[in-house]
Design a protein around this motif. Sequence first.
Motif, mmCIF file in Angstrom:
data_model
loop_
_atom_site.group_PDB
_atom_site.id
_atom_site.type_symbol
_atom_site.label_atom_id
_atom_site.label_comp_id
_atom_site.label_asym_id
_atom_site.label_seq_id
_atom_site.Cartn_x
_atom_site.Cartn_y
_atom_site.Cartn_z
ATOM 1 N N VAL A 110 0.932 -1.056 0.076
ATOM 2 C CA VAL A 110 0.081 0.112 -0.198
ATOM 3 C C VAL A 110 0.872 1.221 -0.105
ATOM 4 C CG1 VAL A 110 -1.686 1.177 1.295
ATOM 5 C CG2 VAL A 110 -1.852 -0.994 1.254
ATOM 6 N N ILE A 111 0.663 2.145 -0.911
ATOM 7 C CA ILE A 111 1.648 3.355 -0.923
ATOM 8 C C ILE A 111 0.523 4.630 -0.958
ATOM 9 C CG2 ILE A 111 3.326 2.319 -2.292
ATOM 10 C CD1 ILE A 111 2.173 3.713 -4.880
ATOM 11 N N ASP A 139 0.725 11.040 -8.627
ATOM 12 C CA ASP A 139 -0.129 10.107 -8.862
ATOM 13 C C ASP A 139 0.336 9.413 -9.930
ATOM 14 O OD1 ASP A 139 -0.299 11.759 -11.027
ATOM 15 O OD2 ASP A 139 -2.551 11.994 -10.797
ATOM 16 N N ARG A 140 1.673 9.153 -10.127
ATOM 17 C CA ARG A 140 2.492 8.537 -11.095
ATOM 18 C C ARG A 140 2.445 7.001 -11.168
ATOM 19 N NH1 ARG A 140 8.703 9.712 -10.641
ATOM 20 N NH2 ARG A 140 8.906 10.331 -8.422
ATOM 21 N N TYR A 141 2.077 6.494 -9.793
ATOM 22 C CA TYR A 141 2.314 5.120 -9.370
ATOM 23 C C TYR A 141 1.463 3.979 -10.071
ATOM 24 C CZ TYR A 141 6.052 7.167 -6.657
ATOM 25 O OH TYR A 141 6.882 7.776 -6.366
ATOM 26 N N ASP A 142 0.228 4.655 -10.659
ATOM 27 C CA ASP A 142 -0.883 3.695 -11.329
ATOM 28 C C ASP A 142 -0.044 2.473 -12.283
ATOM 29 O OD1 ASP A 142 -3.195 4.404 -10.119
ATOM 30 O OD2 ASP A 142 -3.505 5.952 -11.157
ATOM 31 N N GLU A 143 1.000 3.185 -12.984
ATOM 32 C CA GLU A 143 1.383 2.686 -14.216
ATOM 33 C C GLU A 143 2.293 1.098 -13.505
ATOM 34 O OE1 GLU A 143 5.559 4.456 -15.057
ATOM 35 O OE2 GLU A 143 4.033 5.647 -14.912
ATOM 36 N N LEU A 144 2.597 1.098 -12.278
ATOM 37 C CA LEU A 144 3.326 0.049 -11.552
ATOM 38 C C LEU A 144 2.177 -1.040 -11.362
ATOM 39 C CD1 LEU A 144 5.308 1.526 -8.607
ATOM 40 C CD2 LEU A 144 6.122 0.871 -10.852
ATOM 41 N N ARG A 145 1.036 -1.084 -11.537
ATOM 42 C CA ARG A 145 0.016 -2.162 -11.319
ATOM 43 C C ARG A 145 0.137 -3.281 -12.092
ATOM 44 N NH1 ARG A 145 -3.951 -0.374 -7.751
ATOM 45 N NH2 ARG A 145 -4.347 1.872 -7.988
ATOM 46 N N ALA A 146 0.418 -2.956 -13.425
ATOM 47 C CA ALA A 146 0.663 -3.903 -14.616
ATOM 48 C C ALA A 146 1.840 -4.511 -14.495
ATOM 49 C CB ALA A 146 0.502 -3.384 -15.878
ATOM 50 N N SER A 147 3.034 -4.129 -13.709
ATOM 51 C CA SER A 147 4.352 -4.574 -13.808
ATOM 52 C C SER A 147 4.828 -5.526 -12.643
ATOM 53 C CB SER A 147 5.237 -3.479 -14.291
ATOM 54 O OG SER A 147 5.180 -2.584 -13.341
ATOM 55 N N ALA A 182 -5.121 7.673 -1.165
ATOM 56 C CA ALA A 182 -5.013 8.983 -0.809
ATOM 57 C C ALA A 182 -3.811 9.622 -1.658
ATOM 58 C CB ALA A 182 -5.318 9.048 0.834
ATOM 59 N N THR A 183 -3.843 9.370 -2.611
ATOM 60 C CA THR A 183 -2.620 9.931 -3.359
ATOM 61 C C THR A 183 -3.096 10.973 -4.559
ATOM 62 O OG1 THR A 183 -1.171 8.081 -2.940
ATOM 63 C CG2 THR A 183 -0.608 9.163 -5.025
ATOM 64 N N PRO A 184 -2.330 11.895 -4.704
ATOM 65 C CA PRO A 184 -1.491 12.305 -3.628
ATOM 66 C C PRO A 184 -2.240 13.302 -2.874
ATOM 67 C CG PRO A 184 -1.859 14.130 -5.668
ATOM 68 C CD PRO A 184 -2.514 12.901 -5.871
ATOM 69 N N THR A 185 -1.441 13.126 -1.319
ATOM 70 C CA THR A 185 -2.073 13.810 -0.271
ATOM 71 C C THR A 185 -2.384 15.235 -0.361
ATOM 72 O OG1 THR A 185 -0.054 14.168 0.853
ATOM 73 C CG2 THR A 185 -0.827 12.206 1.163
ATOM 74 N N VAL A 186 -1.554 15.905 -1.222
ATOM 75 C CA VAL A 186 -1.896 17.376 -1.474
ATOM 76 C C VAL A 186 -2.115 17.619 -3.170
ATOM 77 C CG1 VAL A 186 -1.052 19.866 -1.171
ATOM 78 C CG2 VAL A 186 -0.369 18.076 0.456
ATOM 79 N N PRO A 187 -3.233 17.346 -3.504
ATOM 80 C CA PRO A 187 -3.578 17.468 -4.873
ATOM 81 C C PRO A 187 -3.206 19.045 -5.457
ATOM 82 C CG PRO A 187 -5.667 17.276 -3.857
ATOM 83 C CD PRO A 187 -4.467 17.225 -2.822
ATOM 84 N N ASP A 188 -3.349 20.042 -4.788
ATOM 85 C CA ASP A 188 -3.341 21.246 -5.147
ATOM 86 C C ASP A 188 -1.828 21.557 -5.242
ATOM 87 O OD1 ASP A 188 -2.951 23.975 -5.357
ATOM 88 O OD2 ASP A 188 -5.139 24.314 -4.391
ATOM 89 N N LYS A 189 -1.366 21.872 -6.651
ATOM 90 C CA LYS A 189 -0.017 22.259 -6.658
ATOM 91 C C LYS A 189 0.411 23.459 -5.917
ATOM 92 C CE LYS A 189 0.784 18.381 -9.025
ATOM 93 N NZ LYS A 189 1.544 17.490 -8.553
ATOM 94 N N GLU A 205 1.495 17.740 9.853
ATOM 95 C CA GLU A 205 0.192 18.418 9.743
ATOM 96 C C GLU A 205 -0.216 18.614 8.446
ATOM 97 O OE1 GLU A 205 0.922 21.899 12.331
ATOM 98 O OE2 GLU A 205 1.007 20.446 14.215
ATOM 99 N N HIS A 206 0.880 19.049 7.393
ATOM 100 C CA HIS A 206 0.565 19.201 6.250
ATOM 101 C C HIS A 206 0.225 18.065 5.134
ATOM 102 C CE1 HIS A 206 -0.197 23.504 7.027
ATOM 103 N NE2 HIS A 206 0.953 23.410 7.756
ATOM 104 N N LEU A 207 1.186 17.094 5.214
ATOM 105 C CA LEU A 207 1.346 16.025 4.116
ATOM 106 C C LEU A 207 0.843 14.898 4.960
ATOM 107 C CD1 LEU A 207 4.985 17.075 3.135
ATOM 108 C CD2 LEU A 207 2.911 17.963 2.329
ATOM 109 N N LEU A 208 0.889 14.493 6.159
ATOM 110 C CA LEU A 208 0.288 13.144 6.766
ATOM 111 C C LEU A 208 -1.005 13.090 7.163
ATOM 112 C CD1 LEU A 208 2.454 10.723 8.725
ATOM 113 C CD2 LEU A 208 0.145 10.912 9.249
ATOM 114 N N LEU A 209 -1.387 14.069 8.078
ATOM 115 C CA LEU A 209 -2.836 14.095 8.708
ATOM 116 C C LEU A 209 -3.956 14.083 7.649
ATOM 117 C CD1 LEU A 209 -2.537 16.291 11.816
ATOM 118 C CD2 LEU A 209 -2.416 13.768 11.596
ATOM 119 N N PRO A 210 -3.709 15.109 6.587
ATOM 120 C CA PRO A 210 -4.707 15.022 5.568
ATOM 121 C C PRO A 210 -5.114 13.710 4.866
ATOM 122 C CG PRO A 210 -3.395 16.705 4.958
ATOM 123 C CD PRO A 210 -2.479 15.963 6.160
ATOM 124 N N ALA A 211 -4.369 12.531 5.082
ATOM 125 C CA ALA A 211 -4.580 11.338 4.600
ATOM 126 C C ALA A 211 -4.527 10.266 5.668
ATOM 127 C CB ALA A 211 -3.456 10.940 3.716
#
Length: 423
Positions: free
Chosen positions: A34-35, A41-49, A58-65, A90-96
Amino acid sequence: MKIGIQTWGSHGDIRPFVALAEGLQAAGHEVTLVITCVDSDRYDELRASTGFELRIVATPTVPDKQALERIGNTIVRERNAIRQTRLAIEHLLLPAETAMYEASERLCAENDLVIGHYFLYTLAAAAERQGRPCVSVVLAHGAVPSAFQPPSGVPDLGAFGNRLVWRFARSVLNSSLKRYPDRLRKRIGVAPARDMIDTVWASEDLTLLAITPAICERKPDWPDHYQVCGALETRASVAEGSVSPQLLSFLASGAPPVYMTFGSMLSGSDQRQTIELLAAAAEAASTRAIIQAPAWNRLGFECSSQIHFVDSAPHASIFPRCSAVVHHGGAGTSQAALLAGVPSVVVAHTAEQELWGRELQRIGVACKAITRRRATPTRIAAAISEVTQSQRIAENARSVGARLAEEDGVAVAVRCIADRFAI
């Protein structure tokens, strides 16, 4: 055995766990990974390999660039390491946190053993609630107490002095940071953690330090559950793209370039300003350079005979063909540069990255690190010239690289897990 693995953070926090999942799968175990990525959000491509089950939560935890840029700038400006850590939580972990805890509960329910990133307290809490054995994987060694090493950033005060400083450090960490895991633990009916270092970041079942022994030797007074396995590395590209024909052509068209990347720290910065900083440093150093910056094309930068821009590239394939690597001092990038046998210039954005900068300098493969707050084209250019013109640094880098090439951190980790849990 059914084994669940969970990690959170940037690419450097995800790649080692992909490598470990591959190793455990190859050893015959049924693995679920689980990541949760902070910035991509680039890790979807790993599913097939992959040969294991991959869940992305909950990826990315901060979608707003723009929000991510503001958070990153705030963390970089903060000079206190504890406050930096609080900002990251507080900003990168708690939202997820809620989504990650639900994923942790599911992993514990489905598997015989769980393995987690040391910073990810949701898995340790779920494992304790369900009575599941849990392995912690530590990616930075600055917070492992020992009379033989002081806390990160503190001078060595000898055995007695180091013990006193560690006692104070524990008190500060517990008063400043333990509130976050304890709040979750209270909500799920688990007793408060005894200590931030010993029972949140570490696991008394088994704690693996995924750091090359060239940097981190096991200390004589560490408890038996602390084991140094070495870097968890895979030669495969993990959502890093491929080597394009244009990049191959650039590599072949002149002297070995300097590779320049701030990794995930680029997402938490003014990207135009950062790219301009790196390009100006390359020009000031009169060196060819590869600059990794996913936004380069959108921001109007163009490749030239001196500077080649890439969205991303597999570091294991490219670093050995470079004269040096300018990077942020992340654990993954630092160890990739070491493995490639090339010198480093560290531009540290956080206290943990400053630790890596000091360690690379200590073993003679880098110059003194530059903090991001003080980074200028002139300073970076001078550092590039220092490491690329030093025969001593070049020889040290080649020697350490050859040593690392003989290590197999994944195999050691798999063996440690098998020995500890008799599987």
